[in-house]
Write an enzyme that holds these catalytic residues in place. Structure first.
Site, mmCIF file in Angstrom:
data_model
loop_
_atom_site.group_PDB
_atom_site.id
_atom_site.type_symbol
_atom_site.label_atom_id
_atom_site.label_comp_id
_atom_site.label_asym_id
_atom_site.label_seq_id
_atom_site.Cartn_x
_atom_site.Cartn_y
_atom_site.Cartn_z
ATOM 1 N N LYS A 645 1.046 -1.540 -0.050
ATOM 2 C CA LYS A 645 -0.135 -0.101 0.219
ATOM 3 C C LYS A 645 0.858 1.107 0.265
ATOM 4 O O LYS A 645 0.608 2.146 -0.132
ATOM 5 C CB LYS A 645 -1.068 0.066 1.473
ATOM 6 N N LYS A 647 2.477 2.716 2.950
ATOM 7 C CA LYS A 647 2.140 3.589 3.731
ATOM 8 C C LYS A 647 2.277 2.218 4.854
ATOM 9 O O LYS A 647 1.625 1.097 4.940
ATOM 10 C CB LYS A 647 1.219 4.207 4.057
#
Length: 746
Positions: A645, A647
Site C-alpha cells: 500500500k 505506507k
C-alpha cells in the site's frame, strides 16, 4: 463464445496470419467451416470451400473441381487417414498450375515427446518415438491416426506428386504457434526466453523443453526434432520468402504482432489487426527517440503499416553477456554497468529524489539484452514496443537484470543477480518493482483470462521437477525422502542443511511449528553467522550424534551432492524440502466443543492488515466463522503492508496480532510471511478448506486465478459482500483531516 475460447481461437489463426495469400484466391480447407482458419481466410477475402479428406475422393466432385483451387490447406487431418498418399494425389488434381499445398503435421520424433508428453492419438508415452510398434494397429482400429517423422512426411509428399517441398518447423505446436523456422534457418538466440511450451498432457513432463533447443541446433538436430511441421508445396516452385516468424498472438487487438525475417535479410514487424498499427508506429517513434539520445538502434523505416529493418548478423547481447561471465567476471560487471548507464541516458530525468530514485521522463521497458545486438563494441537496440511516462529507472534496470538471468542457474552460481540489485540500490524496493513488472506482464499476455487454458496445456515446473526426481529413486525412497518429509520428526531435533533462499522459505513457513536447532552450510564464511536468529554451523556438527537424535532437512536446490555427503558421514535421517510442494501441517486442529450443527467448511482461512480495527473487519471474521469450524487468521506484517500500500499501518504488527487474537470468532492467529504472502503459500501451509475475502477482489483476474488454483485442490475462495460505510482508508483520511485541522488551529 467466452473470452478464453475467443483468445485461443485467435492464437490458432497465427499459423497463417503471416502468410501472403493472393487476394481473391480460392482455398480448399480440409475441415469444418466453423473452425478458426476458414474464418481467417474468409476475413482476408479468400474464396473458401471446406471438405473432409475422404469427401475429396468423390470422383464426381473431383472431376467437377479439378484445377479450381489456388490453395489446399490441411492441418493434422492427413494423419488420421489410412491412405494418405492417395488423398495427396487427389489434392494435387484439385490445384491449378500455380497452386500450392499447405500441410500441417505433427512430428512423431518431436522434442515434446522425449520430454514426456503423450502421443495425441494413442494417449501413451513414447509410442510415436517407437514408430508405434504394437500400438499402431490399435490407433487405426479406434479411428484416431498416427504421427509421422520429417523424413516420412517428405517421402509421402514426393509420392503424392509434390516434388517441391520446404518445411517450416513450428514451435511449440500447430495449435499454439509461437515460432516458425524454415528448414534452412536456425535460431540465432536461446529460445528459453521466447518459447512457452504447450502439451497434450503437462502432468507427465519431466524435462524443460525450451532449454534444449540450443544444443539441438548446434548438433544439427533442431529441425528433425521439431514438434510439428508446416509444409509448403508450390507446384510452380515459387516459395514464400519468409524464413522465420515470431508470433505474439495472445496480446489482443491493440498489441498482437508478428516479426518476419524475409529473404535478402529484411526484417518486418507487422500488427495482427488494424487496431495494432498504432503500436507499430510507436515502435518507430521509440527507436527514433532513443537514437536522438545517442543510443544506437537498428536502421528502420515505416512502409505500408509495417516496420522494416535490416537483419543484423551480430551476437545477441544476452548471449554475449552470458558468454562473457564464463570467461571474465570483471569485464561482465563493467558491461552490465554500461548497459545500465545506457538505460539511465535513454531519457530526461524527471527527478533524482524520492523513494523510487531516478524517474525517467520516458522509460523503455523493452530496453533489455534480449532486444539488443553486440556489434563492434556497441549495443544496438531494437523492438522497443512499450514506453512508460515518469517511469522509475530502477524498474527498467530490474527488468534488464531479470531478463538476463532468467532460466540460467549457472549465471546465478557464478555471480548472483543480487550482486547487481545491491550495486544499483534496487534491493530495498525489489519486491515493489517485481510486482509492477508482474502486473504489466499479466495484463499484456492476458494471463488472467488464459489461466485455465495455461493450466491445461503448460507444464507445472514443480511437478516437472518431481517427475524428474522420481526417475532417480525407487518408489519407497522417493516417498520417504521427498513426500513424507515430516514423518517421525516428533521426537527428533530438526536441522536444516543450507542457509540460502530455500532455508529462508522453510523458516518463514515452519519455524513456528517446528523447533530448529541450527542450520548447516559447507561455506566456511557463514559459520558462526545467524539466519533469522538461528546459528549456522559446519556439517561436522552432526558427527558423534546418536542415530535418531537429529532429522536433517536439506534446503538446497542442488541436493544430490548433499545427500551423498550425509550418507558418507553415516547420516541416514534426512529429507529434501521443496518450497513448491504442499506438506501437511504438523499441528492437529481441534473442533470447538460448542457449535450449531454442521458447517460448510472445516478449516477456514482469511488474511488482512486489520489496521484501525472496525466493523468491516468484525463482519469478515464473524461471517467466516459462521461458515467454518476452525478459523485461522493471517495478519500482514508492517513491511508487507508498506510494499502493498506504500505506507505503514497506524497500529504496529504485534498489537494488530493481539487485537485479532482477542476476537471471539478467531481460533488461531498467524503471521503472513512478508516474502510469501500469496494464497498459494498460505494453502501450502494450512491446507484450509476455504479462504474468505471481501468481494472487492471478486472481479480481480489475479484473485480469480487463485480461486481456480484452490478449486483444483478441493479448496475454495469465497467472497463476502464488502461492508459499506466504514473502512480503514476512511478512518485514516478522517485522522489526517483531524490532524490537519488541529495544526491549522495552532
Amino acid at each position: 463464445m467466452d473470452e478464453e475460447n475467443r483468445i485461443v481461437r485467435e492464437i490458432s489463426k497465427g499459423l497463417f496470419r503471416w502468410y501472403e495469400f493472393k487476394e481473391g484466391s480460392s482455398v480448399l480447407y480440409i475441415g469444418k467451416p466453423e473452425e478458426a482458419l476458414p474464418e481467417l481466410f474468409r476475413d482476408r477475402g479468400l474464396l473458401t470451400v471446406c471438405r473432409e479428406p475422404l469427401e475429396c475422393l468423390d470422383e464426381g466432385w473431383l472431376a467437377e473441381n479439378r484445377g479450381c483451387f489456388q490453395y489446399v490447406v490441411c492441418i493434422v487431418k492427413l494423419e488420421e487417414q489410412r491412405e494418405p498418399v492417395r488423398i495427396l494425389k487427389a489434392w494435387r488434381e484439385l490445384l491449378g498450375p500455380k497452386g500450392r499445398l499447405l500441410l500441417g503435421m505433427n512430428n512423431r520424433l518431436g522434442l515434446r515427446y522425449f520430454c514426456g508428453d503423450r502421443d495425441p492419438y494413442t494417449d501413451r508415452n513414447y509410442d510415436g518415438i517407437e514408430n508405434y510398434r504394437d500400438r499402431f494397429s490399435v490407433a487405426w482400429q479406434e479411428g484416431k491416426g498416427r504421427c509421422y517423422s520429417r523424413h516420412e512426411i517428405k517421402e509421402m509428399l514426393r509420392q503424392g506428386g509434390y516434388p517441391e517441398v520446404k518445411l517450416y518447423s513450428v514451435l511449440p505446436d500447430l495449435e499454439h504457434p509461437q515460432l516458425l523456422y524454415r528448414e534452412d534457418t536456425l535460431p540465432n538466440e536461446e529460445l528459453s526466453s521466447r518459447l512457452f511450451p504447450m502439451y497434450q498432457n503437462p502432468g507427465s513432463i519431466f524435462l524443460k523443453e525450451e532449454y534444449l533447443y540450443t544444443d539441438l541446433a548446434e548438433n544439427g538436430m533442431f529441425h528433425a526434432m521439431a514438434n510439428a511441421f508446416l509444409a509448403e508445396c508450390p507446384l510452380d516452385g515459387n516459395f514464400s520468402d519468409s524464413k522465420h516468424v515470431t508470433l505474439a498472438s495472445e496480446r489482443g487487438v491493440s498489441d498482437a504482432c508478428m516479426t518476419i525475417i524475409h529473404e535478402k535479410d529484411v526484417v518486418e514487424k507487422r500488427a495482427f489487426y488494424p487496431q495494432g498499427k498504432r503500436r507499430i508506429m510507436e515502435i518507430a517513434d521509440n527507436l527514433a527517440a532513443l537514437r536522438s539520445r545517442g543510443i544506437d538502434t537498428v536502421d528502420f523505416e515505416l512502409r505500408n503499416d509495417s516496420l522494416l529493418m535490416p537483419y543484423v548478423k551480430a551476437e545477441n547481447v544476452q548471449s554475449y553477456f552470458r558468454r562473457l561471465l564464463l570467461s571474465d567476471r570483471d569485464s561482465f560487471i563493467r558491461e552490465v554497468d554500461r548497459f545500465r548507464d545506457m538505460i539511465l541516458s535513454s531519457s530526461e530525468h524527471v527527478t533524482a529524489d524520492g523513494e523510487d530514485g531516478i524517474l525517467l521522463e520516458k522509460g523503455y521497458l523493452d530496453l533489455v539484452p534480449l532486444n539488443s545486438f553486440y556489434q563492434d563494441g556497441k549495443y544496438v537496440v531494437y523492438d522497443q514496443e512499450f514506453c512508460m511516462e515518469n517511469c522509475p529507472a530502477n524498474l527498467v534496470v530490474m527488468r534488464m537484470l531479470c531478463s538476463l538471468y532468467f532460466g540460467n542457474d549457472g549465471m546465478e552460481k557464478l555471480l548472483p543477480v543480487k550482486f547487481f540489485f545491491d550495486r544499483y540500490g534496487i534491493t530495498p524496493r525489489l519486491d515493489y518493482w517485481k510486482k509492477m513488472e508482474l502486473d504489466f506482464i499479466i495484463k499484456l499476455r492476458r494471463e488472467g483470462e488464459l489461466y485455465d487454458y495455461h493450466v491445461r496445456n503448460r507444464r507445472n515446473d514443480s511437478l516437472t521437477e518431481k517427475n524428474h526426481q522420481r526417475m532417480n529413486f525407487s518408489e519407497e525412497e522417493y516417498q520417504r525422502r521427498f513426500v513424507d518429509i515430516f514423518r517421525n520428526t516428533e521426537k527428533k531435533k530438526l536441522v536444516l542443511f543450507g542457509s540460502g533462499k530455500v532455508a529462508a522459505h522453510f523458516l518463514a513457513i515452519y519455524r513456528h511449528e517446528y523447533e530448529i536447532s541450527c542450520l548447516l552450510d559447507n561455506d566456511r564464511r557463514k559459520w558462526g553467522c545467524m539466519l533469522d536468529g538461528i546459528p549456522i554451523q559446519p556439517p561436522s556438527f552432526l558427527q558423534d550424534k546418536q542415530p535418531g537424535e537429529y532429522q536433517v532437512m536439506i534446503c538446497i536446490r542442488d541436493y544430490l551432492p548433499v545427500m551423498r555427503q550425509l550418507e558418507g558421514m553415516g547420516v541416514g535421517d534426512y529429507s529434501v524440502y521443496e518450497p513448491e510442494r504442499d506438506y501437511p501441517r504438523r499441528r492437529r486442529l481441534k473442533l470447538p466443543s460448542q457449535g450449531n450443527g454442521f458447517k460448510k467448511y472445516h478449516i477456514g482461512y482469511t488474511a488482512g492488515v486489520f489496521d484501525l480495527f472496525h466493523i468491516g473487519h468484525l463482519n469478515l471474521l464473524r461471517r467466516s466463522k459462521e461458515m467454518c469450524d476452525y478459523l485461522i487468521v493471517g495478519v500482514v506484517t508492517d513491511e508487507q503492508t508498506l510494499w502493498m500500500k506504500g505506507k505503514k499501518p497506524y497500529i504496529p504488527f504485534e498489537e494488530r496480532m493481539e487485537i485479532v487474537r482477542s476476537c471471539r470468532y478467531v481460533d488461531e492467529v498467524v503471521e503472513v510471511p512478508a516474502q510469501y504472502p500469496d494464497i498459494q503459500d498460505a494453502y501450502g501451509i494450512y491446507h484450509f478448506d476455504c479462504q474468505f475475502s471481501g468481494n472487492d477482489h471478486a472481479e480481480d483476474p489475479h484473485w480469480l486465478a487463485q480461486q481456480r488454483y484452490l478449486r483444483e485442490r478441493g479448496s475454495e475462495l469465497y467472497f463476502f459482500p464488502y461492508t459499506q460505510g466504514t473502512s480503514s482508508t476512511m478512518l485514516q483520511e478522517a485522522l489526517k483531516r483531524e490532524s490537519g485541522n488541529k495544526g491549522a488551529e495552532q
